[in-house]
Design an enzyme around this catalytic site. Structure first.
Site, PDB file in Angstrom:
ATOM      1  N   LYS A 177       0.853  -1.195   0.000  1.00  0.00           N
ATOM      2  CA  LYS A 177       0.000   0.000   0.000  1.00  0.00           C
ATOM      3  C   LYS A 177       0.888   1.246   0.000  1.00  0.00           C
ATOM      4  CE  LYS A 177      -4.280   1.235   2.369  1.00  0.00           C
ATOM      5  NZ  LYS A 177      -4.968   1.123   3.651  1.00  0.00           N
TER       6      LYS A 177
HETATM    7  C1  E4P Z   1      -8.317   1.643   3.951  1.00  0.00           C
HETATM    8  O1  E4P Z   1      -7.545   1.273   3.110  1.00  0.00           O
HETATM    9  C2  E4P Z   1      -8.265   2.989   4.538  1.00  0.00           C
HETATM   10  O2  E4P Z   1      -7.047   3.185   5.184  1.00  0.00           O
HETATM   11  C3  E4P Z   1      -9.415   3.163   5.468  1.00  0.00           C
HETATM   12  O3  E4P Z   1     -10.587   2.702   4.821  1.00  0.00           O
HETATM   13  C4  E4P Z   1      -9.581   4.552   6.005  1.00  0.00           C
HETATM   14  O4  E4P Z   1     -10.784   4.596   6.717  1.00  0.00           O
HETATM   15  P1  E4P Z   1     -11.151   5.785   7.724  1.00  0.00           P
HETATM   16  O5  E4P Z   1     -11.390   7.020   6.930  1.00  0.00           O
HETATM   17  O6  E4P Z   1     -12.404   5.278   8.402  1.00  0.00           O
HETATM   18  O7  E4P Z   1     -10.003   5.935   8.671  1.00  0.00           O
END
Ligand code: E4P
Length: 217
Positions: free
Chosen positions: A87
């Site tokens: 990622k």
């Molecule tokens: C996933 O890849 C993201 O990091 C995550 O969905 C972020 O979510 P949030 O906005 O609830 O922290």
């Protein structure tokens, strides 16, 4: 549509896996910190533990923000387990690293995407997944779902293979709306998936079926 769970909590990942509809897991540094997972070795071990629970892709985020650092970290993460997806943040060096990994056949998830232009760049760089954060856009009075629709339109125009991973999903209606718009994947809390089960007519209908069965048996 693939269902990913957005957590580093092993108990929740197991619960979602046991439901039989889980396709993968997304994590980020905040989710790891929330579970108290700190220190290089513990973090790597935790990713492997997650991979051993689920069958699908597990996104593991790099901490470095420069190209060389992202490549170093990403290669180490990819070597950990075949299910790991690297990622990368949606910044200039993140896009360079995405292209590098794409050329090497290492799968990537470009994260922190908030605009169609960013998603276009991620696809050009060969990202496996692009993660538009719909909940965080909603939080600032901007329509997160509209971003999913815009990216779907652009990707379909050019048959980009990058999968739209609707992230920052907060509730069940987000899941349903993302499915209507053609997001390839959604990642959210277990509650957003379990909410799909619920309907009062199912509950009352089942109660009546069981009541009628009991009368004759
Ligand atoms: C996933 O890849 C993201 O990091 C995550 O969905 C972020 O979510 P949030 O906005 O609830 O922290």
């Amino acid at each position: 549509m693939k269902f990913f769970i957005d957590t580093a909590n092993l108990a929740q990942i197991k619960e979602a896996q046991e439901l039989g509809v889980l396709d993968g897991v997304t994590t980020n540094p905040s989710l790891m910190a929330k579970e108290g997972i700190t220190g290089h070795d513990n973090i790597l071990k935790h990713y492997v533990d997650i991979c051993n629970i689920v069958e699908g892709d597990v996104s593991a985020e790099v901490i470095a923000t420069d190209f060389e650092g992202m490549v170093r970290e990403g290669e180490a993460l990819a070597e950990l387990h075949e299910q790991i997806v690297v990622k990368l943040p949606m910044i200039k060096d993140g896009i360079k690293a995405c292209k590098y990994f794409s050329n090497k056949g290492i799968r990537t998830n470009v994260t922190l995407v908030f605009s169609p232009g960013q998603a276009l760049l991620a696809a050009k760089a060969g990202a496996t997944y692009v993660s538009p954060f719909i909940g965080r856009l909603d939080d600032i009075s901007t329509d997160g779902l509209n971003l999913i629709a815009e990216i779907r339109h652009i990707y379909d125009n050019y048959a980009f293979e990058t999968q739209i991973l609707a992230a920052s999903v907060r509730h069940t209606m987000h899941v349903i709306d993302c499915a209507k718009l053609g997001a390839d994947v959604m990642t959210g809390p277990l509650s957003s998936i379990e909410g799909l089960l619920k309907h009062p007519l199912t509950d009352s209908g089942l109660a009546k079926f069981l009541e009628d069965y009991q009368k004759g048996n």
